[in-house]
Scaffold this active site. Structure first.
Site, PDB file in Angstrom:
ATOM      1  N   ASP A 143       0.873  -1.186   0.000  1.00  0.00           N
ATOM      2  CA  ASP A 143       0.000   0.000   0.000  1.00  0.00           C
ATOM      3  C   ASP A 143       0.901   1.223   0.000  1.00  0.00           C
ATOM      4  O   ASP A 143       1.420   1.624   1.042  1.00  0.00           O
ATOM      5  CB  ASP A 143      -0.930   0.000   1.223  1.00  0.00           C
ATOM      6  CG  ASP A 143      -1.971   1.114   1.153  1.00  0.00           C
ATOM      7  OD1 ASP A 143      -1.683   2.143   0.526  1.00  0.00           O
ATOM      8  OD2 ASP A 143      -3.056   0.935   1.736  1.00  0.00           O
TER       9      ASP A 143
ATOM     10  N   GLU B 250     -21.299  -7.517 -13.431  1.00  0.00           N
ATOM     11  CA  GLU B 250     -22.210  -8.158 -12.475  1.00  0.00           C
ATOM     12  C   GLU B 250     -23.646  -7.955 -12.919  1.00  0.00           C
ATOM     13  O   GLU B 250     -23.955  -6.869 -13.438  1.00  0.00           O
ATOM     14  CB  GLU B 250     -21.989  -7.560 -11.080  1.00  0.00           C
ATOM     15  CG  GLU B 250     -20.584  -7.879 -10.553  1.00  0.00           C
ATOM     16  CD  GLU B 250     -20.331  -7.328  -9.142  1.00  0.00           C
ATOM     17  OE1 GLU B 250     -21.286  -6.868  -8.492  1.00  0.00           O
ATOM     18  OE2 GLU B 250     -19.176  -7.346  -8.703  1.00  0.00           O
TER      19      GLU B 250
ATOM     20  N   HIS C 239     -21.275 -11.033  -4.793  1.00  0.00           N
ATOM     21  CA  HIS C 239     -21.112  -9.683  -4.217  1.00  0.00           C
ATOM     22  C   HIS C 239     -21.899  -9.543  -2.902  1.00  0.00           C
ATOM     23  O   HIS C 239     -22.731  -8.645  -2.736  1.00  0.00           O
ATOM     24  CB  HIS C 239     -21.564  -8.598  -5.215  1.00  0.00           C
ATOM     25  CG  HIS C 239     -20.901  -7.264  -4.946  1.00  0.00           C
ATOM     26  ND1 HIS C 239     -20.574  -6.376  -5.929  1.00  0.00           N
ATOM     27  CD2 HIS C 239     -20.521  -6.670  -3.771  1.00  0.00           C
ATOM     28  CE1 HIS C 239     -20.014  -5.307  -5.394  1.00  0.00           C
ATOM     29  NE2 HIS C 239     -19.971  -5.463  -4.078  1.00  0.00           N
TER      30      HIS C 239
HETATM   31  P1  NAD Z   1     -10.201   2.338   2.143  1.00  0.00           P
HETATM   32  O1  NAD Z   1     -10.313   3.567   1.333  1.00  0.00           O
HETATM   33  O2  NAD Z   1     -10.381   2.419   3.610  1.00  0.00           O
HETATM   34  O3  NAD Z   1      -8.796   1.653   1.858  1.00  0.00           O
HETATM   35  C1  NAD Z   1      -8.244   1.526   0.586  1.00  0.00           C
HETATM   36  C2  NAD Z   1      -6.752   1.362   0.742  1.00  0.00           C
HETATM   37  O4  NAD Z   1      -6.204   1.124  -0.533  1.00  0.00           O
HETATM   38  C3  NAD Z   1      -6.056   2.612   1.297  1.00  0.00           C
HETATM   39  O5  NAD Z   1      -5.224   2.299   2.402  1.00  0.00           O
HETATM   40  C4  NAD Z   1      -5.230   3.106   0.122  1.00  0.00           C
HETATM   41  O6  NAD Z   1      -4.017   3.706   0.538  1.00  0.00           O
HETATM   42  C5  NAD Z   1      -4.987   1.824  -0.638  1.00  0.00           C
HETATM   43  N1  NAD Z   1      -4.668   2.050  -2.050  1.00  0.00           N
HETATM   44  C6  NAD Z   1      -5.216   2.953  -2.907  1.00  0.00           C
HETATM   45  N2  NAD Z   1      -4.655   2.828  -4.129  1.00  0.00           N
HETATM   46  C7  NAD Z   1      -3.746   1.829  -4.031  1.00  0.00           C
HETATM   47  C8  NAD Z   1      -2.851   1.221  -4.954  1.00  0.00           C
HETATM   48  N3  NAD Z   1      -2.780   1.646  -6.217  1.00  0.00           N
HETATM   49  N4  NAD Z   1      -2.072   0.229  -4.518  1.00  0.00           N
HETATM   50  C9  NAD Z   1      -2.140  -0.207  -3.242  1.00  0.00           C
HETATM   51  N5  NAD Z   1      -2.950   0.332  -2.300  1.00  0.00           N
HETATM   52  C10 NAD Z   1      -3.750   1.331  -2.707  1.00  0.00           C
HETATM   53  O7  NAD Z   1     -11.255   1.327   1.492  1.00  0.00           O
HETATM   54  P2  NAD Z   1     -12.005   0.126   2.201  1.00  0.00           P
HETATM   55  O8  NAD Z   1     -13.249   0.623   2.860  1.00  0.00           O
HETATM   56  O9  NAD Z   1     -11.040  -0.688   2.970  1.00  0.00           O
HETATM   57  O10 NAD Z   1     -12.501  -0.681   0.904  1.00  0.00           O
HETATM   58  C11 NAD Z   1     -11.589  -1.450   0.140  1.00  0.00           C
HETATM   59  C12 NAD Z   1     -12.276  -2.013  -1.090  1.00  0.00           C
HETATM   60  O11 NAD Z   1     -13.368  -2.837  -0.702  1.00  0.00           O
HETATM   61  C13 NAD Z   1     -12.876  -0.949  -2.016  1.00  0.00           C
HETATM   62  O12 NAD Z   1     -12.652  -1.330  -3.350  1.00  0.00           O
HETATM   63  C14 NAD Z   1     -14.359  -1.044  -1.722  1.00  0.00           C
HETATM   64  O13 NAD Z   1     -15.121  -0.595  -2.819  1.00  0.00           O
HETATM   65  C15 NAD Z   1     -14.496  -2.527  -1.503  1.00  0.00           C
HETATM   66  N6  NAD Z   1     -15.707  -2.938  -0.810  1.00  0.00           N
HETATM   67  C16 NAD Z   1     -16.328  -4.066  -1.274  1.00  0.00           C
HETATM   68  C17 NAD Z   1     -17.484  -4.521  -0.669  1.00  0.00           C
HETATM   69  C18 NAD Z   1     -18.169  -5.762  -1.168  1.00  0.00           C
HETATM   70  O14 NAD Z   1     -19.373  -5.884  -0.994  1.00  0.00           O
HETATM   71  N7  NAD Z   1     -17.465  -6.691  -1.746  1.00  0.00           N
HETATM   72  C19 NAD Z   1     -18.019  -3.804   0.401  1.00  0.00           C
HETATM   73  C20 NAD Z   1     -17.355  -2.679   0.880  1.00  0.00           C
HETATM   74  C21 NAD Z   1     -16.186  -2.252   0.262  1.00  0.00           C
END
Ligand code: NAD
Length: 524
Positions: free
Chosen positions: A169, A259, A277
């Site tokens: 990250d 999806e 999902h």
């Molecule tokens: P968040 O914003 O808290 O964390 C994202 C992290 O990714 C951050 O620490 C950021 O620094 C890092 N990041 C950004 N770009 C990056 C890169 N190029 N390389 C490496 N790290 C990078 O987000 P979160 O709430 O933890 O959510 C994470 C993911 O989960 C998102 O894609 C969100 O949409 C997804 N999500 C999915 C579901 C589901 O139903 N499957 C539900 C909620 C969230």
């Protein structure tokens, strides 16, 4: 009492938060037509994904202060329209973190212990014990891609499984990594070392296809790849080919490029576990989302700033405390400017100096614009829409900062270009008093309060007397006066605090007096 519309079904715990502080109208089956017709009655609306907050609905929402999404995604809300209309949009991104992290752990176990295919086999009447030899997670290396809200919860849970954690990250600090006891590595190192790789980054142009053919080829033997983030971060076609070619590799997916997933060759493979999902779908996440957004609605209705605002930049609390004394200053400077620079405002330049530099001054700029624009516009201007309203009105806004704050801790200097003129005003806060310290670069030093006058005149013997006489004739008492000039006999500025208002009649008499150039009356 403010009125809140709950337009989609939310957990009752959220409604309980609002009870007593708002009139709650629960209408989870409201139609788009009914919503459009009645939205102007409400101060706040809580939605999930069913209710569409379109531009048309938002433009009809004359009293709405906040749109709260009890969940994460806001595809059903026109954010630009909300911003333009000064409506806050909030959500509850933290509500699903643990739920999604647990789902990732679930996929990890389902794959390491072949639970899904073993289940299908038993249900098919078979007993294939030797076919389902598993892999322990203990002492294995977990590679977490993205250590935000969800990634860090996965890290915590994997520690209980005695896994070693490495993280890719590029945006997190060494301190954050230290706190969680993880090692930060490059993506390449993570891919080549991890026994289990789990993705928790947002889908951005940078992360689209982050895991493609080249990365898949570097995965360790028997490695597991998980994606509970967003479809598209893994190239699905490349993944299918990799999994087909190397049956030792495994993948667990909750999200897909398209999806719902239809006619995907991934469904034909044994070494993959697919869920539709659902990583965020638990009762607890829904309850927490309802509580989190209801609390934010309550805060907004009480005049406070909520925590997850999507359409207004917020500052951390330390910055906010630093800026706090200067809100009153920007407010008063904005009030002076709107009363003195009347028409055709084309440019507004703000320069911050001293101890408020080096951090975001966004809330101050918005406060200034709000005070400056509100009196001249019909539609309410607030901190959310202040910048977009200024832009719509063709005002070119520039913001800068300088270390040099002269004898003061911090100053705010504003230059406004209007008609073919301009005005510059500079202020500070000293001993909790809000002061103007210069006007058009003439030094004056006066507390900003009450009824005031700003008079430009020629610095000749007797001019100040003439001003005093006219004011005296109209029974206007000068309570305090400050004058500033650059050179003897040149242009000078007088700022006065008066006990009675300087009316238009007084202004025209003063302005028709020799050596008095302009007079502005200000009410703060
Ligand atoms: P968040 O914003 O808290 O964390 C994202 C992290 O990714 C951050 O620490 C950021 O620094 C890092 N990041 C950004 N770009 C990056 C890169 N190029 N390389 C490496 N790290 C990078 O987000 P979160 O709430 O933890 O959510 C994470 C993911 O989960 C998102 O894609 C969100 O949409 C997804 N999500 C999915 C579901 C589901 O139903 N499957 C539900 C909620 C969230």
């Amino acid at each position: 009492m403010p009125k809140v519309l709950v337009a989609d079904k939310i957990n009752e715990k959220g409604v309980e938060v609002l009870e007593g502080s708002a009139e709650i109208v629960n209408n989870p089956k409201i139609t788009p037509e009914e919503l459009l017709e009645t939205i102007d009655q409400y101060d706040a609306i809580i939605v999930r994904s069913r209710t569409k907050m379109t531009k048309e609905v938002i433009e009809n929402a004359k009293n709405l202060k906040i749109i709260a999404r009890a969940g994460v995604g806001v595809d059903n809300i026109d954010l630009d329209a909300a911003t333009d209309n000064g409506i806050l949009v909030v959500n509850a991104p933290q509500s699903t973190s643990i739920t999604v992290a647990e789902h990732a752990m679930g996929l990890m176990l389902a794959l390491s212990r072949k639970i899904a295919i073993a289940d299908a086999s038993v249900k098919a009447g078979k007993w294939e014990k030797s076919k389902f030899m598993g892999m322990e997670l203990r002492n294995k290396t977990l590679g977490v891609i993205g250590m935000g809200r969800i990634g860090s919860q996965v890290v915590k849970r994997s520690k209980a499984f005695e896994m070693d954690v490495i993280v890719y990250d590029p945006y997190i600090s060494e301190d954050a990594a230290k706190e969680l006891g993880v090692e930060i590595v490059s993506l390449d190192e993570l891919i080549t070392k991890a026994d289990v790789m789990t993705i928790h980054v947002p889908l951005t142009p940078e992360t689209k296809g982050l895991i493609s053919k080249e990365q898949l080829a570097k995965m360790k033997d028997h490695a597991i790849l998980l994606n509970c983030a967003r479809g598209g971060i893994i190239n699905e076609k490349d993944l299918y080919e990799a999994l087909k070619e190397r049956p030792d590799l495994k993948a667990g997916l909750d999200v897909y490029e398209n999806e719902p997933l239809e006619n995907s060759p991934l469904t034909t493979l044994d070494n993959v576990v697919l869920t539709p999902h659902i990583a965020a779908s638990t009762k607890e996440a829904q309850r927490d989302a309802a509580i989190i957004v209801a609390k934010q609605v309550k805060e907004v209705l009480n005049g406070q700033t909520p925590s997850n605002v999507l359409n207004m930049p917020l500052v951390d609390s330390e910055t906010f405390q630093q800026l706090k004394p200067y809100f009153e200053l920007t407010k008063k400077l904005g009030q002076i400017l709107v009363q003195t620079t009347t028409s055709n405002i084309s440019e507004l330049n703000i320069v911050y100096s001293g101890k408020i530099t080096g951090r975001s001054k966004e809330p101050l700029t918005r406060e200034l614009l709000k005070e400056f624009l509100n009196p001249i516009l019909t539609e309410p201007v607030n901190s959310v829409n202040a910048k977009s309203v200024a832009k719509q009105r063709g005002i070119k806004l520039t913001e800068g900062e300088t270390d040099d704050s002269g004898n003061y801790d911090a100053t705010i200097k504003i230059n406004v270009k209007y008609d073919d003129k301009e005005m510059t005003i500079e202020g500070t806060v000293e001993n909790d008093e809000v002061k103007v310290i210069s006007i058009d670069d003439y030094d004056v030093n006066l507390n900003l309060e009450g009824l005031m006058g700003i008079i430009k005149y020629v610095d000749l013997p007797g001019t100040i007397g003439k001003i005093g006489k006219v004011l005296g004739d109209y029974k206007i008492n000068i309570a305090e006066m400050k004058v500033g000039r650059k050179s003897e006999g040149g242009e000078a500025v007088m700022v006065i605090k008066v006990d009675q208002e300087i009316t238009d009649e007084v202004i025209s008499e003063l302005e028709s007096t020799k050596d008095i150039d302009s007079v502005k009356s200000v009410k703060l």
